[in-house]
Structures are given as structure tokens and as C-alpha cells.
Scaffold this motif. Structure first.
Motif, PDB file in Angstrom:
ATOM      1  N   UNK A 274       5.079   9.215  -8.041  1.00 46.11           N
ATOM      2  CA  UNK A 274       4.438   7.936  -8.338  1.00 46.11           C
ATOM      3  C   UNK A 274       5.484   6.867  -8.669  1.00 46.11           C
ATOM      4  N   UNK A 275       6.474   7.239  -9.466  1.00 49.13           N
ATOM      5  CA  UNK A 275       7.550   6.309  -9.832  1.00 49.13           C
ATOM      6  C   UNK A 275       8.315   5.857  -8.593  1.00 49.13           C
ATOM      7  N   UNK A 276       8.653   6.808  -7.728  1.00 53.52           N
ATOM      8  CA  UNK A 276       9.390   6.476  -6.507  1.00 53.52           C
ATOM      9  C   UNK A 276       8.533   5.635  -5.566  1.00 53.52           C
ATOM     10  N   UNK A 277       7.252   5.979  -5.465  1.00 48.13           N
ATOM     11  CA  UNK A 277       6.351   5.240  -4.575  1.00 48.13           C
ATOM     12  C   UNK A 277       6.225   3.784  -5.011  1.00 48.13           C
ATOM     13  N   UNK A 278       6.026   3.557  -6.302  1.00 55.58           N
ATOM     14  CA  UNK A 278       5.846   2.188  -6.779  1.00 55.58           C
ATOM     15  C   UNK A 278       7.157   1.402  -6.729  1.00 55.58           C
ATOM     16  N   UNK A 279       8.273   2.051  -7.092  1.00 55.25           N
ATOM     17  CA  UNK A 279       9.568   1.360  -7.118  1.00 55.25           C
ATOM     18  C   UNK A 279      10.028   0.984  -5.719  1.00 55.25           C
ATOM     19  N   UNK A 280       9.953   1.933  -4.798  1.00 58.05           N
ATOM     20  CA  UNK A 280      10.409   1.678  -3.432  1.00 58.05           C
ATOM     21  C   UNK A 280       9.405   0.823  -2.662  1.00 58.05           C
ATOM     22  N   UNK A 281       8.120   1.066  -2.906  1.00 56.85           N
ATOM     23  CA  UNK A 281       7.093   0.277  -2.232  1.00 56.85           C
ATOM     24  C   UNK A 281       7.173  -1.194  -2.579  1.00 56.85           C
ATOM     25  N   UNK A 282       7.519  -1.495  -3.840  1.00 57.68           N
ATOM     26  CA  UNK A 282       7.641  -2.889  -4.269  1.00 57.68           C
ATOM     27  C   UNK A 282       8.770  -3.610  -3.553  1.00 57.68           C
ATOM     28  N   UNK A 283       9.734  -2.846  -3.034  1.00 60.40           N
ATOM     29  CA  UNK A 283      10.864  -3.435  -2.306  1.00 60.40           C
ATOM     30  C   UNK A 283      10.636  -3.457  -0.796  1.00 60.40           C
ATOM     31  N   UNK A 284       9.437  -3.054  -0.373  1.00 60.09           N
ATOM     32  CA  UNK A 284       9.104  -3.155   1.042  1.00 60.09           C
ATOM     33  C   UNK A 284       9.322  -1.899   1.858  1.00 60.09           C
ATOM     34  N   UNK A 285       9.693  -0.796   1.203  1.00 58.19           N
ATOM     35  CA  UNK A 285       9.895   0.446   1.945  1.00 58.19           C
ATOM     36  C   UNK A 285       8.551   1.127   2.211  1.00 58.19           C
ATOM     37  N   UNK A 286       8.463   1.800   3.345  1.00 53.29           N
ATOM     38  CA  UNK A 286       7.295   2.629   3.649  1.00 53.29           C
ATOM     39  C   UNK A 286       7.587   4.035   3.134  1.00 53.29           C
ATOM     40  N   UNK A 287       6.662   4.621   2.384  1.00 51.24           N
ATOM     41  CA  UNK A 287       6.904   5.894   1.715  1.00 51.24           C
ATOM     42  C   UNK A 287       6.062   7.005   2.340  1.00 51.24           C
ATOM     43  N   UNK A 288       6.711   8.137   2.603  1.00 53.88           N
ATOM     44  CA  UNK A 288       6.021   9.365   2.997  1.00 53.88           C
ATOM     45  C   UNK A 288       6.302  10.386   1.906  1.00 53.88           C
ATOM     46  N   UNK A 289       5.261  10.980   1.341  1.00 62.23           N
ATOM     47  CA  UNK A 289       5.427  11.907   0.219  1.00 62.23           C
ATOM     48  C   UNK A 289       5.171  13.349   0.640  1.00 62.23           C
ATOM     49  N   UNK A 290       6.056  14.240   0.179  1.00 63.58           N
ATOM     50  CA  UNK A 290       5.905  15.672   0.433  1.00 63.58           C
ATOM     51  C   UNK A 290       6.021  16.410  -0.897  1.00 63.58           C
ATOM     52  N   UNK A 291       5.020  17.225  -1.269  1.00 66.44           N
ATOM     53  CA  UNK A 291       5.029  17.871  -2.585  1.00 66.44           C
ATOM     54  C   UNK A 291       5.825  19.168  -2.661  1.00 66.44           C
ATOM     55  N   UNK A 292       6.332  19.648  -1.519  1.00 66.13           N
ATOM     56  CA  UNK A 292       7.111  20.886  -1.548  1.00 66.13           C
ATOM     57  C   UNK A 292       8.090  20.912  -0.375  1.00 66.13           C
ATOM     58  N   UNK A 293       8.956  21.912  -0.375  1.00 62.33           N
ATOM     59  CA  UNK A 293      10.020  21.993   0.620  1.00 62.33           C
ATOM     60  C   UNK A 293       9.473  22.203   2.030  1.00 62.33           C
ATOM     61  N   UNK A 294       8.501  23.091   2.157  1.00 63.97           N
ATOM     62  CA  UNK A 294       7.959  23.399   3.483  1.00 63.97           C
ATOM     63  C   UNK A 294       7.320  22.166   4.117  1.00 63.97           C
ATOM     64  N   UNK A 295       6.511  21.448   3.328  1.00 61.77           N
ATOM     65  CA  UNK A 295       5.877  20.231   3.832  1.00 61.77           C
ATOM     66  C   UNK A 295       6.928  19.172   4.153  1.00 61.77           C
ATOM     67  N   UNK A 296       7.967  19.122   3.321  1.00 58.14           N
ATOM     68  CA  UNK A 296       9.016  18.131   3.518  1.00 58.14           C
ATOM     69  C   UNK A 296       9.761  18.300   4.829  1.00 58.14           C
ATOM     70  N   UNK A 297      10.078  19.547   5.178  1.00 58.30           N
ATOM     71  CA  UNK A 297      10.792  19.777   6.440  1.00 58.30           C
ATOM     72  C   UNK A 297       9.907  19.422   7.636  1.00 58.30           C
ATOM     73  N   UNK A 298       8.604  19.649   7.507  1.00 59.12           N
ATOM     74  CA  UNK A 298       7.669  19.272   8.581  1.00 59.12           C
ATOM     75  C   UNK A 298       7.576  17.750   8.686  1.00 59.12           C
ATOM     76  N   UNK A 299       7.422  17.078   7.529  1.00 58.73           N
ATOM     77  CA  UNK A 299       7.291  15.619   7.528  1.00 58.73           C
ATOM     78  C   UNK A 299       8.557  14.934   8.044  1.00 58.73           C
TER      79      UNK A 299
END
Length: 232
Positions: free
Chosen positions: A19-44
Motif C-alpha cells: 500500500x505504501x509503495x502503491x500510493x508513493x509511486x502512484x502519486x509520482x505517475x508510475x503504473x504499479x503491478x503488485x505481486x504478493x509472493x515470489x511465484x506470482x511475481x515471476x509470472x507478472x
């Protein structure tokens, strides 16, 4: 035509940090993709082709270092590691596996955004193929393998040039002791950190305006070194 927003992949299991990363980076115009674990992250990482990844080392299914290795098998995107202070060894392993930088928890918005900007700038600079690095009054031309200060040539030894080139290839990023020793002296010298201290001192004396308080050839205590160039 509006330029596309940079995409940042966040691989982090703690919802409050996401949530902290999403709000901080989103406020600067970045598009955020979130992955809650390693397996999902490698797929994303493969599905979304992000411009940068932020990877937590303490993931629930498998280690963040392994995530970095898997991404590095096919991608050169900048990777910033999130680590706790007690994960010093893992932090070094992550950098050796291909991470570009790290942020130690807890961290603030200012540090986070600065590291992201530096990582993306480094990726852009690498793609453009810039070969001249400005360090205050000193200019280093990697293609011509020469350095000048105020137009006067600085004599660098072959080892000093190799060390400087290795740091420059990872400009603004942390390069571990092990990686520098392996690339400059070879795999059999990975534990000879005293070599680095000697040659880094020599480089600072030749390239820095004040070798005692360097602004460009920086020590990352217990980890390695970082070369920071001026804008230009």
C-alpha cells in the motif's frame, strides 16, 4: 502524444508495504503491478514487462534472490531489493544475483523515489550507449579508455581502468566486492578485498577533488562500491 507511464512491479508479501509503495509511486505517475509472493511475481514480470521491479527478499514461498535470478535469465530491467538490516548476507547475494540497488527497511518516500529515478535513468543511459562520464572536473571516456581533468590527461593503470569501467557499467548502482574482484581480477580472487581498498584509494586520489571525502567513488559499507556521476 503523451509518453507511457513507467511500469513498476512490486513483489512484496506485506499488504501495508504494498500500500505504501502503491500510493508513493502512484502519486509520482508510475503504473504499479503488485505481486504478493515470489511465484506470482515471476509470472507478472513476464506478463507485464515492467520497466523496473522492486523485490522483497523475505517472501513466503521462495527467496527473493531466486526471483532475481529467474528474472535475470531473460530480462535486464532494473531491480531494487527491499531488505531488513538483519539480511546483510542475503542483500549481498541479491546484488551478486543481478539486483541493481537496495533499500533497507524502514525507508522513507524520498529515498524510495530517488532510488527509482536513479535506476530508471541508469537503464535509459545504458540504452543510449553514452560512453563519457563526468565526475566533477574529471571526464572519463570509456570508449577511448582515457580520463582528463580540466583538459589534462590523467594516467590510469590497466587495473584502474578495468575497475573504473566495471563501476561505470553499473553507474549509480551498487557493485559488490565479489563482483568487482571477479570481473577485474578473476574468479580465484573473489575474497581478496584488500586489492579493492588499494585501487579504490588510488582512483580517488586521481579522480576525486577531495579523496578523503569522495563524491563519486562511494563506499557501501560491508557490501561494495558505487560510482555516482554528474548529470550531463
Amino acid at each position: 502524444m503523451t509518453e507511457p507511464r513507467p511500469t513498476v512491479l512490486v513483489i512484496e508479501d506485506q499488504p501495508e508495504i504494498r500500500q505504501f509503495l502503491r500510493s508513493s509511486l502512484g502519486a509520482e505517475g508510475y503504473r504499479i503491478v503488485e505481486s504478493p509472493n515470489a511465484r506470482r511475481g515471476t509470472i507478472d514480470a513476464g506478463m507485464h514487462k515492467p520497466d523496473l521491479a522492486i523485490v522483497d527478499l523475505g517472501l513466503p514461498d521462495f527467496d527473493g534472490v531466486e526471483v532475481i535470478r529467474r528474472i535475470r535469465e531473460w530480462s535486464h530491467i532494473p531491480i531494487i531489493v527491499l531488505s531488513a538490516r538483519i539480511q546483510e548476507r542475503s542483500k549481498i547475494d541479491a546484488l551478486d544475483a543481478g539486483a541493481d540497488d537496495y533499500i533497507t527497511k524502514p525507508f522513507g518516500v524520498g529515498e524510495l523515489l530517488a532510488r527509482v529515478r536513479v535506476a530508471l535513468r541508469h537503464a535509459t543511459r545504458s540504452a543510449s550507449g553514452s560512453k563519457v562520464i563526468i565526475l566533477g572536473p574529471t571526464a572519463v571516456d570509456l570508449e577511448k579508455r582515457r580520463a582528463t581533468r580540466d583538459g589534462n590527461e590523467i594516467r590510469l593503470t590497466p587495473i584502474e581502468l578495468k575497475l573504473l569501467t566495471c563501476l561505470a557499467q553499473h553507474l549509480d548502482m551498487v557493485v559488490t566486492h565479489r563482483q568487482l574482484l571477479r570481473e577485474v581480477w578473476g574468479p580465484s580472487h573473489e575474497e581478496q578485498t584488500h586489492y579493492l581498498r588499494i585501487y579504490m584509494r588510488q582512483l580517488r586520489e586521481k579522480l576525486e577533488t577531495d579523496p578523503v571525502q569522495p563524491k563519486h567513488l562511494l563506499t557501501e559499507t560491508g557490501v561494495g562500491y558505487r560510482l555516482v556521476a554528474d548529470e550531463g
